[in-house]
Design a protein around this motif. Sequence first.
Motif, PDB file in Angstrom:
ATOM      1  N   ASP A 364      22.829  51.412  -0.971  1.00  0.00           N
ATOM      2  CA  ASP A 364      22.054  52.459  -1.644  1.00  0.00           C
ATOM      3  C   ASP A 364      20.572  52.073  -1.611  1.00  0.00           C
ATOM      4  O   ASP A 364      20.235  50.909  -1.796  1.00  0.00           O
ATOM      5  CB  ASP A 364      22.536  52.582  -3.105  1.00  0.00           C
ATOM      6  CG  ASP A 364      22.015  53.843  -3.793  1.00  0.00           C
ATOM      7  OD1 ASP A 364      21.777  54.855  -3.099  1.00  0.00           O
ATOM      8  OD2 ASP A 364      21.857  53.819  -5.030  1.00  0.00           O
ATOM      9  N   VAL A 365      19.748  53.065  -1.372  1.00  0.00           N
ATOM     10  CA  VAL A 365      18.294  52.881  -1.481  1.00  0.00           C
ATOM     11  C   VAL A 365      17.827  53.891  -2.511  1.00  0.00           C
ATOM     12  O   VAL A 365      18.148  55.075  -2.419  1.00  0.00           O
ATOM     13  CB  VAL A 365      17.590  53.137  -0.133  1.00  0.00           C
ATOM     14  CG1 VAL A 365      16.074  53.102  -0.302  1.00  0.00           C
ATOM     15  CG2 VAL A 365      18.035  52.119   0.917  1.00  0.00           C
ATOM     16  N   ARG A 366      17.097  53.441  -3.515  1.00  0.00           N
ATOM     17  CA  ARG A 366      16.719  54.369  -4.580  1.00  0.00           C
ATOM     18  C   ARG A 366      15.385  53.941  -5.195  1.00  0.00           C
ATOM     19  O   ARG A 366      14.938  52.800  -5.011  1.00  0.00           O
ATOM     20  CB  ARG A 366      17.810  54.413  -5.657  1.00  0.00           C
ATOM     21  CG  ARG A 366      18.117  53.050  -6.210  1.00  0.00           C
ATOM     22  CD  ARG A 366      19.283  53.052  -7.178  1.00  0.00           C
ATOM     23  NE  ARG A 366      19.550  51.708  -7.615  1.00  0.00           N
ATOM     24  CZ  ARG A 366      20.654  51.009  -7.339  1.00  0.00           C
ATOM     25  NH1 ARG A 366      21.627  51.524  -6.620  1.00  0.00           N
ATOM     26  NH2 ARG A 366      20.800  49.785  -7.795  1.00  0.00           N
ATOM     27  N   GLY A 367      14.811  54.850  -5.929  1.00  0.00           N
ATOM     28  CA  GLY A 367      13.583  54.517  -6.621  1.00  0.00           C
ATOM     29  C   GLY A 367      12.666  55.698  -6.762  1.00  0.00           C
ATOM     30  O   GLY A 367      12.987  56.823  -6.363  1.00  0.00           O
ATOM     31  N   LYS A 368      11.545  55.435  -7.385  1.00  0.00           N
ATOM     32  CA  LYS A 368      10.459  56.413  -7.515  1.00  0.00           C
ATOM     33  C   LYS A 368       9.168  55.618  -7.388  1.00  0.00           C
ATOM     34  O   LYS A 368       9.025  54.559  -8.023  1.00  0.00           O
ATOM     35  CB  LYS A 368      10.465  57.077  -8.891  1.00  0.00           C
ATOM     36  CG  LYS A 368      11.570  58.067  -9.108  1.00  0.00           C
ATOM     37  CD  LYS A 368      10.994  59.480  -9.316  1.00  0.00           C
ATOM     38  CE  LYS A 368      12.117  60.449  -9.662  1.00  0.00           C
ATOM     39  NZ  LYS A 368      12.369  61.407  -8.590  1.00  0.00           N
ATOM     40  N   GLY A 369       8.233  56.142  -6.597  1.00  0.00           N
ATOM     41  CA  GLY A 369       6.977  55.441  -6.413  1.00  0.00           C
ATOM     42  C   GLY A 369       7.229  54.029  -5.929  1.00  0.00           C
ATOM     43  O   GLY A 369       8.006  53.812  -4.989  1.00  0.00           O
ATOM     44  N   LEU A 370       6.625  53.062  -6.611  1.00  0.00           N
ATOM     45  CA  LEU A 370       6.784  51.661  -6.196  1.00  0.00           C
ATOM     46  C   LEU A 370       7.763  50.903  -7.088  1.00  0.00           C
ATOM     47  O   LEU A 370       7.617  49.715  -7.351  1.00  0.00           O
ATOM     48  CB  LEU A 370       5.414  50.980  -6.161  1.00  0.00           C
ATOM     49  CG  LEU A 370       4.545  51.453  -4.992  1.00  0.00           C
ATOM     50  CD1 LEU A 370       3.111  50.957  -5.138  1.00  0.00           C
ATOM     51  CD2 LEU A 370       5.117  51.030  -3.644  1.00  0.00           C
ATOM     52  N   MET A 371       8.747  51.631  -7.585  1.00  0.00           N
ATOM     53  CA  MET A 371       9.865  51.030  -8.315  1.00  0.00           C
ATOM     54  C   MET A 371      11.084  51.321  -7.442  1.00  0.00           C
ATOM     55  O   MET A 371      11.774  52.330  -7.602  1.00  0.00           O
ATOM     56  CB  MET A 371       9.981  51.702  -9.683  1.00  0.00           C
ATOM     57  CG  MET A 371      10.907  51.020 -10.639  1.00  0.00           C
ATOM     58  SD  MET A 371      10.748  51.705 -12.312  1.00  0.00           S
ATOM     59  CE  MET A 371      11.891  50.600 -13.168  1.00  0.00           C
ATOM     60  N   VAL A 372      11.313  50.441  -6.458  1.00  0.00           N
ATOM     61  CA  VAL A 372      12.266  50.744  -5.393  1.00  0.00           C
ATOM     62  C   VAL A 372      13.296  49.621  -5.286  1.00  0.00           C
ATOM     63  O   VAL A 372      12.950  48.443  -5.411  1.00  0.00           O
ATOM     64  CB  VAL A 372      11.507  50.902  -4.042  1.00  0.00           C
ATOM     65  CG1 VAL A 372      12.478  51.057  -2.879  1.00  0.00           C
ATOM     66  CG2 VAL A 372      10.553  52.094  -4.100  1.00  0.00           C
ATOM     67  N   ALA A 373      14.546  49.986  -5.030  1.00  0.00           N
ATOM     68  CA  ALA A 373      15.594  48.976  -4.841  1.00  0.00           C
ATOM     69  C   ALA A 373      16.473  49.338  -3.654  1.00  0.00           C
ATOM     70  O   ALA A 373      16.666  50.516  -3.346  1.00  0.00           O
ATOM     71  CB  ALA A 373      16.451  48.848  -6.090  1.00  0.00           C
ATOM     72  N   ALA A 374      16.992  48.281  -3.019  1.00  0.00           N
ATOM     73  CA  ALA A 374      18.029  48.451  -1.992  1.00  0.00           C
ATOM     74  C   ALA A 374      19.226  47.656  -2.488  1.00  0.00           C
ATOM     75  O   ALA A 374      19.121  46.439  -2.702  1.00  0.00           O
ATOM     76  CB  ALA A 374      17.545  47.931  -0.654  1.00  0.00           C
ATOM     77  N   GLU A 375      20.330  48.344  -2.722  1.00  0.00           N
ATOM     78  CA  GLU A 375      21.513  47.646  -3.250  1.00  0.00           C
ATOM     79  C   GLU A 375      22.409  47.205  -2.095  1.00  0.00           C
ATOM     80  O   GLU A 375      22.813  48.019  -1.267  1.00  0.00           O
ATOM     81  CB  GLU A 375      22.289  48.569  -4.202  1.00  0.00           C
ATOM     82  CG  GLU A 375      23.492  47.877  -4.802  1.00  0.00           C
ATOM     83  CD  GLU A 375      24.048  48.583  -6.027  1.00  0.00           C
ATOM     84  OE1 GLU A 375      23.267  49.156  -6.810  1.00  0.00           O
ATOM     85  OE2 GLU A 375      25.276  48.553  -6.196  1.00  0.00           O
ATOM     86  N   LEU A 376      22.714  45.907  -2.063  1.00  0.00           N
ATOM     87  CA  LEU A 376      23.558  45.381  -0.987  1.00  0.00           C
ATOM     88  C   LEU A 376      25.023  45.380  -1.424  1.00  0.00           C
ATOM     89  O   LEU A 376      25.349  45.044  -2.565  1.00  0.00           O
ATOM     90  CB  LEU A 376      23.142  43.960  -0.617  1.00  0.00           C
ATOM     91  CG  LEU A 376      21.704  43.767  -0.133  1.00  0.00           C
ATOM     92  CD1 LEU A 376      21.534  42.390   0.502  1.00  0.00           C
ATOM     93  CD2 LEU A 376      21.268  44.846   0.849  1.00  0.00           C
ATOM     94  N   VAL A 377      25.883  45.782  -0.499  1.00  0.00           N
ATOM     95  CA  VAL A 377      27.321  45.838  -0.783  1.00  0.00           C
ATOM     96  C   VAL A 377      28.087  45.161   0.350  1.00  0.00           C
ATOM     97  O   VAL A 377      27.597  45.093   1.475  1.00  0.00           O
ATOM     98  CB  VAL A 377      27.806  47.305  -0.932  1.00  0.00           C
ATOM     99  CG1 VAL A 377      27.259  47.939  -2.197  1.00  0.00           C
ATOM    100  CG2 VAL A 377      27.467  48.145   0.291  1.00  0.00           C
TER     101      VAL A 377
END
Length: 441
Positions: A364-377
């Motif tokens: 999953d890649v998610r966020g708004k502006g510069l609050m961003v995360a990539a979740e590894l599974v």
Amino acid sequence: MKNPVINTTLPGPKSAALIDVDTRHVSPSYTRSYPLVAEKASGLWVTDPDGNIFLDFTAGIAVCATGHCHPRVVQAIKDQADRLLHMSGTDFYYTAQIQLANKLAGLVPGNGNNKVYFGNSGAEAVEAAFKLARWFTRRELNIAFFGAFHGRTMGALSLTASKVIQKKHYNPLIPGITHIPYAYCYRCAYNMQYPKCDLECVRWVEDSLFRTTVPPEEVAAIFVEPIQGEGGYVVPPPEFHGRLHKIAQKYGILYVADEVQSGMGRTGKMFAMEHFGVAPDITAIAKGVASGLPLGAMVANSDIMVWEAGSHASTFGGNPVSCSAALATIGLLEDGLIKNAEVRGAELMAGLRDLQKSIECIGDVRGKGLMVAAELVKDRKSKAFAADWRNELIQKAFEKGLLLLGCGESAIRFSPALTVSKEEIDTCLSIVKECLQEVAC
Ligand SMILES: Cc1ncc(COP(=O)(O)O)c(C=O)c1O
């Protein structure tokens, strides 16, 4: 600067010597993901004592909003330090605190009819909100969310439900707090899918919680991060806060937005709650507000902040130097950095989504502006957490000169300064890509 410069094995000899002293004399409760010793920094670039230069996509945990040592912030600090270092806003008046209160009161979502309480940290801002909610409502119960991080003082810790290690051996905490599932749609607690779910996570509050265990008329406040931070940079659906806020209003429950991490322009708006069109009753602010100087603020509607003299205060809270740094920070945010967060954040998300097309473990890649995360599974079907791969990736990135942190169970957090350039985003993406290819996934 375009690329990091790593000239030694890490940590280099001077860093290693300092870490050795740290190990002997600094609290072992701190969590250091890798052995970075910061000697000096400018913008997004951090130099260690051995001369290695790192690209910082952590901003000191989302604090250095204007980049490290922004000249306008440094100048404001120097000017204030020449004039007045401390006078205690609890007992006296001084210009910088009054000016900042006036500014913050008008910035938070709502009608601007607000008052500000000043502390020194995020936890203190939350703690103050917790006390004010009790004071104002005279109610004893509260609602917070699983995955939430609100700080580590006993009140804020009681609201926190992030990692069990943060609570272990500290019980009993403050009673009367019910934690409920957040709108973490990638891992819905109700096994439903947005939008078909019709926000079951919100409906459940009124239909189940308030009917079975928690009398709503005894609830003082709902404490909520507009976008969950330490819990994994989890962005709820657009109508989540609006619907929950309506339920809160129906029962006279205060809506407390913890904007400690998501506020001050980080998400491409001054406050993340603006994305959701909700004006909270109370807003907790810290981290980015003063670009690295310690400051916390709790902003509440003037009709709510009616507690009497002596009911809450702090010697250092709203220190003049921190307030001057905050005024300079807000000026910079308004002069273009919020817009930059939106534009650069979109580039970062697009780059990560592009990587996601070919790299299976990016669930999953998610966020708004510069609050961003990539979740590894481990794989996209089971969505099993891949914390080991995430941790390995963060180590590798450090070795290549990119500073990252994790959030949630297995997400990589990207929270660079709001001054980040397109070039710096590209450098980060190319190092992350290299690291992903080297990690098992
Ligand atoms: C949303 C949120 N609230 C509160 C805090 C606590 O802030 P502090 O560490 O300044 O006490 C944090 C810190 O990460 C946070 O992210």
